[in-house]
Design a protein around this motif. Structure first.
Motif, PDB file in Angstrom:
ATOM      1  N   ALA A  28     -47.129  89.434  32.380  1.00  0.00           N
ATOM      2  CA  ALA A  28     -46.913  88.849  33.704  1.00  0.00           C
ATOM      3  C   ALA A  28     -47.343  87.391  33.728  1.00  0.00           C
ATOM      4  O   ALA A  28     -46.682  86.527  34.319  1.00  0.00           O
ATOM      5  CB  ALA A  28     -47.673  89.644  34.756  1.00  0.00           C
TER       6      ALA A  28
ATOM      7  N   ARG B  39     -52.802  87.758  38.067  1.00  0.00           N
ATOM      8  CA  ARG B  39     -51.674  88.632  38.363  1.00  0.00           C
ATOM      9  C   ARG B  39     -52.074  89.718  39.374  1.00  0.00           C
ATOM     10  O   ARG B  39     -53.228  90.112  39.480  1.00  0.00           O
ATOM     11  CB  ARG B  39     -51.127  89.289  37.092  1.00  0.00           C
ATOM     12  CG  ARG B  39     -52.002  90.379  36.479  1.00  0.00           C
ATOM     13  CD  ARG B  39     -51.692  91.759  37.033  1.00  0.00           C
ATOM     14  NE  ARG B  39     -52.626  92.771  36.557  1.00  0.00           N
ATOM     15  CZ  ARG B  39     -53.753  93.093  37.174  1.00  0.00           C
ATOM     16  NH1 ARG B  39     -54.115  92.456  38.272  1.00  0.00           N
ATOM     17  NH2 ARG B  39     -54.538  94.042  36.707  1.00  0.00           N
TER      18      ARG B  39
ATOM     19  N   VAL C 286     -45.060  98.926  34.317  1.00  0.00           N
ATOM     20  CA  VAL C 286     -45.830  98.217  35.330  1.00  0.00           C
ATOM     21  C   VAL C 286     -44.944  97.154  35.954  1.00  0.00           C
ATOM     22  O   VAL C 286     -43.943  96.730  35.369  1.00  0.00           O
ATOM     23  CB  VAL C 286     -47.111  97.579  34.737  1.00  0.00           C
ATOM     24  CG1 VAL C 286     -48.081  98.660  34.303  1.00  0.00           C
ATOM     25  CG2 VAL C 286     -46.775  96.663  33.560  1.00  0.00           C
ATOM     26  N   ASN C 287     -45.325  96.711  37.150  1.00  0.00           N
ATOM     27  CA  ASN C 287     -44.498  95.777  37.908  1.00  0.00           C
ATOM     28  C   ASN C 287     -45.368  94.686  38.536  1.00  0.00           C
ATOM     29  O   ASN C 287     -45.585  94.660  39.745  1.00  0.00           O
ATOM     30  CB  ASN C 287     -43.728  96.531  38.996  1.00  0.00           C
ATOM     31  CG  ASN C 287     -42.766  97.548  38.421  1.00  0.00           C
ATOM     32  OD1 ASN C 287     -41.640  97.228  38.082  1.00  0.00           O
ATOM     33  ND2 ASN C 287     -43.231  98.784  38.289  1.00  0.00           N
ATOM     34  N   PRO C 288     -45.897  93.784  37.712  1.00  0.00           N
ATOM     35  CA  PRO C 288     -46.789  92.751  38.225  1.00  0.00           C
ATOM     36  C   PRO C 288     -46.062  91.463  38.613  1.00  0.00           C
ATOM     37  O   PRO C 288     -44.907  91.236  38.246  1.00  0.00           O
ATOM     38  CB  PRO C 288     -47.723  92.496  37.039  1.00  0.00           C
ATOM     39  CG  PRO C 288     -46.855  92.761  35.848  1.00  0.00           C
ATOM     40  CD  PRO C 288     -45.860  93.815  36.252  1.00  0.00           C
TER      41      PRO C 288
ATOM     42  N   ASN D 101     -50.669  93.614  40.233  1.00  0.00           N
ATOM     43  CA  ASN D 101     -49.761  94.661  39.788  1.00  0.00           C
ATOM     44  C   ASN D 101     -49.302  95.461  41.008  1.00  0.00           C
ATOM     45  O   ASN D 101     -50.094  96.142  41.657  1.00  0.00           O
ATOM     46  CB  ASN D 101     -50.462  95.580  38.779  1.00  0.00           C
ATOM     47  CG  ASN D 101     -49.479  96.407  37.974  1.00  0.00           C
ATOM     48  OD1 ASN D 101     -48.274  96.346  38.226  1.00  0.00           O
ATOM     49  ND2 ASN D 101     -49.973  97.168  37.033  1.00  0.00           N
TER      50      ASN D 101
ATOM     51  N   GLY E 220     -49.591  94.443  29.780  1.00  0.00           N
ATOM     52  CA  GLY E 220     -48.791  94.147  30.958  1.00  0.00           C
ATOM     53  C   GLY E 220     -49.278  92.915  31.697  1.00  0.00           C
ATOM     54  O   GLY E 220     -48.475  92.107  32.181  1.00  0.00           O
ATOM     55  N   ASP E 221     -50.600  92.758  31.799  1.00  0.00           N
ATOM     56  CA  ASP E 221     -51.148  91.585  32.479  1.00  0.00           C
ATOM     57  C   ASP E 221     -50.740  90.309  31.765  1.00  0.00           C
ATOM     58  O   ASP E 221     -50.345  89.314  32.387  1.00  0.00           O
ATOM     59  CB  ASP E 221     -52.677  91.664  32.540  1.00  0.00           C
ATOM     60  CG  ASP E 221     -53.163  92.817  33.392  1.00  0.00           C
ATOM     61  OD1 ASP E 221     -52.329  93.448  34.080  1.00  0.00           O
ATOM     62  OD2 ASP E 221     -54.378  93.085  33.375  1.00  0.00           O
TER      63      ASP E 221
ATOM     64  N   MET F  93     -50.346 100.841  37.991  1.00  0.00           N
ATOM     65  CA  MET F  93     -51.623 100.340  37.494  1.00  0.00           C
ATOM     66  C   MET F  93     -52.154 101.180  36.331  1.00  0.00           C
ATOM     67  O   MET F  93     -52.222 102.394  36.412  1.00  0.00           O
ATOM     68  CB  MET F  93     -52.648 100.333  38.637  1.00  0.00           C
ATOM     69  CG  MET F  93     -54.006  99.758  38.265  1.00  0.00           C
ATOM     70  SD  MET F  93     -53.902  98.002  37.870  1.00  0.00           S
ATOM     71  CE  MET F  93     -53.734  97.290  39.495  1.00  0.00           C
TER      72      MET F  93
ATOM     73  N   ASP G 111     -49.552 100.964  31.350  1.00  0.00           N
ATOM     74  CA  ASP G 111     -48.812 100.280  30.284  1.00  0.00           C
ATOM     75  C   ASP G 111     -49.351 100.636  28.903  1.00  0.00           C
ATOM     76  O   ASP G 111     -48.587 100.740  27.945  1.00  0.00           O
ATOM     77  CB  ASP G 111     -48.828  98.758  30.491  1.00  0.00           C
ATOM     78  CG  ASP G 111     -50.218  98.191  30.683  1.00  0.00           C
ATOM     79  OD1 ASP G 111     -51.026  98.834  31.368  1.00  0.00           O
ATOM     80  OD2 ASP G 111     -50.498  97.101  30.149  1.00  0.00           O
TER      81      ASP G 111
END
Length: 276
Positions: free
Chosen positions: A245, A69, A84-86, A71, A241-242, A75, A78
């Motif tokens: 994604a 992923r 976050v926006n990955p 991000n 978050g990772d 970063m 989360d």
């Protein structure tokens, strides 16, 4: 994600060779078009071939797909309740054969860089009682490993496998169900040690593989959250978050995720832009 069901090595090769078949249609859906699946098909074919050479051509296997992923914004916030926006990138394939004991045997198509490793689920977890505090137990296990060989790729697989067995353990330490193991061939094109979540990629794939092998299911969003806790095994204390994604990413989309409480929205990637 689990791709297909159990098939022999020969059947997997036939499906990969059939460009008009169901497997190619499924991959086209995953990647957003048949013109985008040439490299993934080649990587999966390599993994299938290497599994056959290494474990035997007569085996029946299933396949798990994971990713890395990037991000784009937010970063390392989360795990403090931020957003976050990955986006998901690249891919890793686990070719998996169920075993009847509790051993997990790991091999990689790049055996020189990542030599074979294995572990027993029952030998890695406490006997006679359930882990009361996963965080404290992971810290203690990390202390025991100090001075021994460093963190290897198998520790990320252990993280996923051991944590989900931990979730399926009674207070008296009885596994319910007791997970059976698997033989695994790994093929990945996610660049390692580049900040692209090769670690979470392995945690997600191993968690999905061990649950599929043992008939255990979980809501996808709950699974992502639990993967965040699972990865504590390797010594980090990050968020999830990772993992969200990787597990919930879609073609041409951004995963907008907020923690505590967990909320997730998959939004379209803006037209006319590229990430380099």
């Amino acid at each position: 994600m689990t791709i297909g069901n159990m098939h022999t090595i020969k059947e997997w090769r036939a499906m990969l060779d059939d460009k008009s078949g169901k497997l190619h249609d499924l991959l086209a859906t995953v990647y957003g078009g048949k013109d985008l699946i040439k490299k993934p098909v080649m990587l999966l074919r390599t993994a299938i071939d290497e599994f056959g050479k290494s474990f035997g051509e007569d085996r029946s296997v299933f396949v798990e797909r994971s990713t890395g992923r990037i991000n784009l914004l937010g970063m390392h916030v989360d795990h403090r309740g931020g957003s976050v926006n990955p986006i998901a990138i690249k891919e890793a394939f686990f070719v998996v054969e169920p075993r009847e004991d509790d051993r997990v045997v790991l091999r990689d198509i790049n055996g020189t860089k990542f030599p074979e490793e294995s572990f027993s689920i029952g030998e890695c977890l406490p006997k006679g009682k359930k882990i009361e505090n996963w965080d404290h137990w992971c810290h203690d296990e990390l202390e025991k490993r100090k001075g021994k060989p460093g963190i290897t790729f198998s520790n990320y697989v252990r993280a996923g496998v051991l944590y989900f067995q931990h979730l399926n353990t009674k207070p008296d330490g009885t596994f319910s169900p007791a997970f059976k193991g698997m033989n695994v061939m790994i093929a990945s094109n996610v660049p390692p040690a580049a900040g692209l979540s090769t670690s979470s990629c392995l945690v997600v794939a191993s968690g999905e593989a061990i649950m599929f092998r043992n008939g255990v299911t979980m809501d996808p969003m709950a699974f992502c959250e639990q993967c965040g806790f699972a990865e504590w095994y390797v010594g980090t204390r990050g968020g999830f978050g990772d993992h969200a994604a990787i597990r919930l990413g879609r073609p041409n989309s951004i995963v907008h995720m907020t923690a505590f409480p967990f909320s997730l929205k998959v939004v379209p990637f803006p037209e006319g832009y590229r990430v380099v």
